[in-house]
Design a protein around this motif. Sequence first.
Motif, short mmCIF file in Angstrom:
data_model
loop_
_atom_site.label_atom_id
_atom_site.label_comp_id
_atom_site.label_asym_id
_atom_site.label_seq_id
_atom_site.Cartn_x
_atom_site.Cartn_y
_atom_site.Cartn_z
N UNK A 1 0.85 -1.19 0.00
CA UNK A 1 0.00 0.00 0.00
C UNK A 1 0.89 1.24 0.00
N UNK A 2 0.35 2.33 -0.53
CA UNK A 2 0.99 3.65 -0.42
C UNK A 2 0.40 4.34 0.80
N UNK A 3 1.28 4.97 1.58
CA UNK A 3 0.84 5.73 2.75
C UNK A 3 1.39 7.14 2.63
N UNK A 4 0.54 8.12 2.90
CA UNK A 4 0.98 9.52 3.01
C UNK A 4 1.01 9.85 4.50
N UNK A 5 2.20 10.26 4.97
CA UNK A 5 2.40 10.53 6.39
C UNK A 5 1.92 11.92 6.76
N UNK A 6 1.14 12.01 7.84
CA UNK A 6 0.56 13.29 8.27
C UNK A 6 1.61 14.30 8.69
N UNK A 7 2.71 13.84 9.28
CA UNK A 7 3.70 14.76 9.83
C UNK A 7 4.61 15.40 8.81
N UNK A 8 4.82 14.76 7.65
CA UNK A 8 5.74 15.32 6.66
C UNK A 8 5.16 15.35 5.25
N UNK A 9 3.95 14.84 5.07
CA UNK A 9 3.23 14.84 3.80
C UNK A 9 3.96 14.05 2.71
N UNK A 10 4.87 13.15 3.10
CA UNK A 10 5.58 12.33 2.12
C UNK A 10 4.86 11.01 1.94
N UNK A 11 5.05 10.40 0.75
CA UNK A 11 4.38 9.15 0.40
C UNK A 11 5.41 8.05 0.20
N UNK A 12 5.15 6.88 0.80
CA UNK A 12 6.01 5.71 0.65
C UNK A 12 5.15 4.45 0.55
N UNK A 13 5.75 3.34 0.07
CA UNK A 13 5.07 2.06 -0.06
C UNK A 13 5.44 1.14 1.10
N UNK A 14 4.46 0.34 1.56
CA UNK A 14 4.67 -0.58 2.67
C UNK A 14 3.99 -1.92 2.43
N UNK A 15 4.55 -2.98 3.03
CA UNK A 15 4.07 -4.35 2.85
C UNK A 15 2.93 -4.66 3.83
N UNK A 16 1.93 -5.38 3.32
CA UNK A 16 0.79 -5.77 4.16
C UNK A 16 0.55 -7.28 4.09
N UNK A 17 1.60 -8.05 3.94
CA UNK A 17 1.50 -9.51 3.96
C UNK A 17 1.42 -10.12 2.57
N UNK A 18 1.53 -11.41 2.49
CA UNK A 18 1.39 -12.39 3.55
C UNK A 18 2.66 -12.71 4.33
N UNK A 19 3.80 -12.12 3.97
CA UNK A 19 5.05 -12.45 4.65
C UNK A 19 5.43 -11.36 5.65
N UNK A 20 5.44 -10.11 5.23
CA UNK A 20 5.84 -8.98 6.08
C UNK A 20 4.68 -8.04 6.31
N UNK A 21 4.64 -7.47 7.53
CA UNK A 21 3.56 -6.58 7.92
C UNK A 21 4.18 -5.32 8.53
N UNK A 22 4.31 -4.28 7.71
CA UNK A 22 5.00 -3.06 8.12
C UNK A 22 4.13 -2.08 8.90
N UNK A 23 2.82 -2.26 8.85
CA UNK A 23 1.91 -1.27 9.42
C UNK A 23 0.94 -1.88 10.42
N UNK A 24 0.44 -1.04 11.31
CA UNK A 24 -0.67 -1.43 12.16
C UNK A 24 -1.67 -0.28 12.17
N UNK A 25 -2.89 -0.59 12.53
CA UNK A 25 -3.94 0.42 12.61
C UNK A 25 -3.57 1.40 13.72
N UNK A 26 -3.70 2.68 13.42
CA UNK A 26 -3.28 3.72 14.36
C UNK A 26 -4.40 4.19 15.25
N UNK A 27 -4.02 4.59 16.45
CA UNK A 27 -4.94 5.26 17.37
C UNK A 27 -4.57 6.72 17.50
N UNK A 28 -3.51 7.12 16.77
CA UNK A 28 -3.09 8.52 16.77
C UNK A 28 -4.00 9.31 15.85
#
Length: 90
Positions: free
Chosen positions: A62-89
């Motif tokens: 998935x592509x994620x745009x970060x709120x703090x710096x407005x930059x966009x990067x790609x991250x893995x969501x399985x089935x092998x690697x899981x770079x992200x979790x659901x945020x409560x921030x």
Amino acid sequence: MSIIKAIKNKNVVSTRNAKIGLLVERGPDWCFDKQDYDNNGNQTAGIIINYFSQYLDEDKWVDVRWNGNNKKYCYRIGPINFDLKISRKK
């Protein structure tokens, strides 16, 4: 992290719960240094803005745009690697 552990851990972003607009933060397999930090050195949350069926390997991405710096990067969501979790921030 295995797919079985990811399914049991409902906070991990996977192909089962990833959707555009989901608020996320770094997860169990994070290996991307400070891509999610703002200009003041604080870790921030981001929003999924795009979904890839496959990129360079077996993982989904998935592509994620970060709120703090407005930059966009790609991250893995399985089935092998899981770079992200659901945020409560915000």
